[in-house]
Design a protein around this motif. Structure first.
Motif, PDB file in Angstrom:
ATOM      1  N   SER A 175       0.326  -1.238   0.275  1.00 35.94           N
ATOM      2  CA  SER A 175       0.521  -0.334  -0.091  1.00 35.94           C
ATOM      3  C   SER A 175       0.782   1.055  -0.073  1.00 35.94           C
ATOM      4  CB  SER A 175      -0.417  -0.327   1.347  1.00 35.94           C
ATOM      5  OG  SER A 175      -0.289  -0.204   2.079  1.00 35.94           O
ATOM      6  N   SER A 196      -6.632   3.834  -5.446  1.00 43.25           N
ATOM      7  CA  SER A 196      -5.812   3.554  -4.080  1.00 43.25           C
ATOM      8  C   SER A 196      -4.812   3.862  -3.310  1.00 43.25           C
ATOM      9  CB  SER A 196      -6.796   2.539  -3.342  1.00 43.25           C
ATOM     10  OG  SER A 196      -5.891   1.776  -3.883  1.00 43.25           O
ATOM     11  N   THR A 246      -2.733   0.652  -3.513  1.00 41.50           N
ATOM     12  CA  THR A 246      -2.636  -0.789  -3.866  1.00 41.50           C
ATOM     13  C   THR A 246      -1.507  -1.199  -5.088  1.00 41.50           C
ATOM     14  OG1 THR A 246      -4.832  -1.037  -4.156  1.00 41.50           O
ATOM     15  CG2 THR A 246      -4.612  -0.770  -1.726  1.00 41.50           C
ATOM     16  N   LYS A 260      -0.007   5.551   0.207  1.00 36.18           N
ATOM     17  CA  LYS A 260      -0.614   6.348   0.852  1.00 36.18           C
ATOM     18  C   LYS A 260      -0.173   8.102   1.286  1.00 36.18           C
ATOM     19  CE  LYS A 260      -5.420   7.301   0.912  1.00 36.18           C
ATOM     20  NZ  LYS A 260      -6.233   6.893  -0.767  1.00 36.18           N
TER      21      LYS A 260
END
Length: 103
Positions: A23, A66, A68, A25
């Motif tokens: 991930s 996102s 991912t 972010k």
């Protein structure tokens, strides 16, 4: 607002055949950033479910919105140095530090 340096979560090791999710972010960019994953310095292709992705033997799904990167079944071929880049068209894109995943 330009993106901040993203936070990447990359497992240091994974068992062959397991499901692994990486991930990425960052929360400061406005508009929200899109994320691009790299393996060994090479940009990963976004899998769209078309025949070309299957022909290239792609075993992952990358979601640019996102951040991912999902491996349905990791293989030894997925071992490598991963990092991601956040960009939203404002200012410079930002990269997280490179992390190695050993399968």
């Amino acid at each position: 607002v330009a993106p901040a340096t993203p936070v990447c979560e990359v497992p240091s090791s994974a068992m062959t055949g397991t499901v692994v999710q990486l991930s990425c972010k960052e929360t400061e960019g406005s508009p929200p950033s899109e994320y691009q994953w790299y393996k060994n310095g090479i940009a990963l292709l976004e899998k769209t479910g078309t025949g070309s992705a299957r022909a290239a033997n792609i075993t992952y799904t990358m979601n640019k919105k996102s951040g991912t990167l999902l491996f349905n079944t990791v293989t030894k071929n997925d071992t490598g140095e991963y990092f991601c880049e956040a960009s939203n068209g404002i200012g410079l894109s930002q990269k997280c530090s490179v992390k190695r995943m050993q399968v």
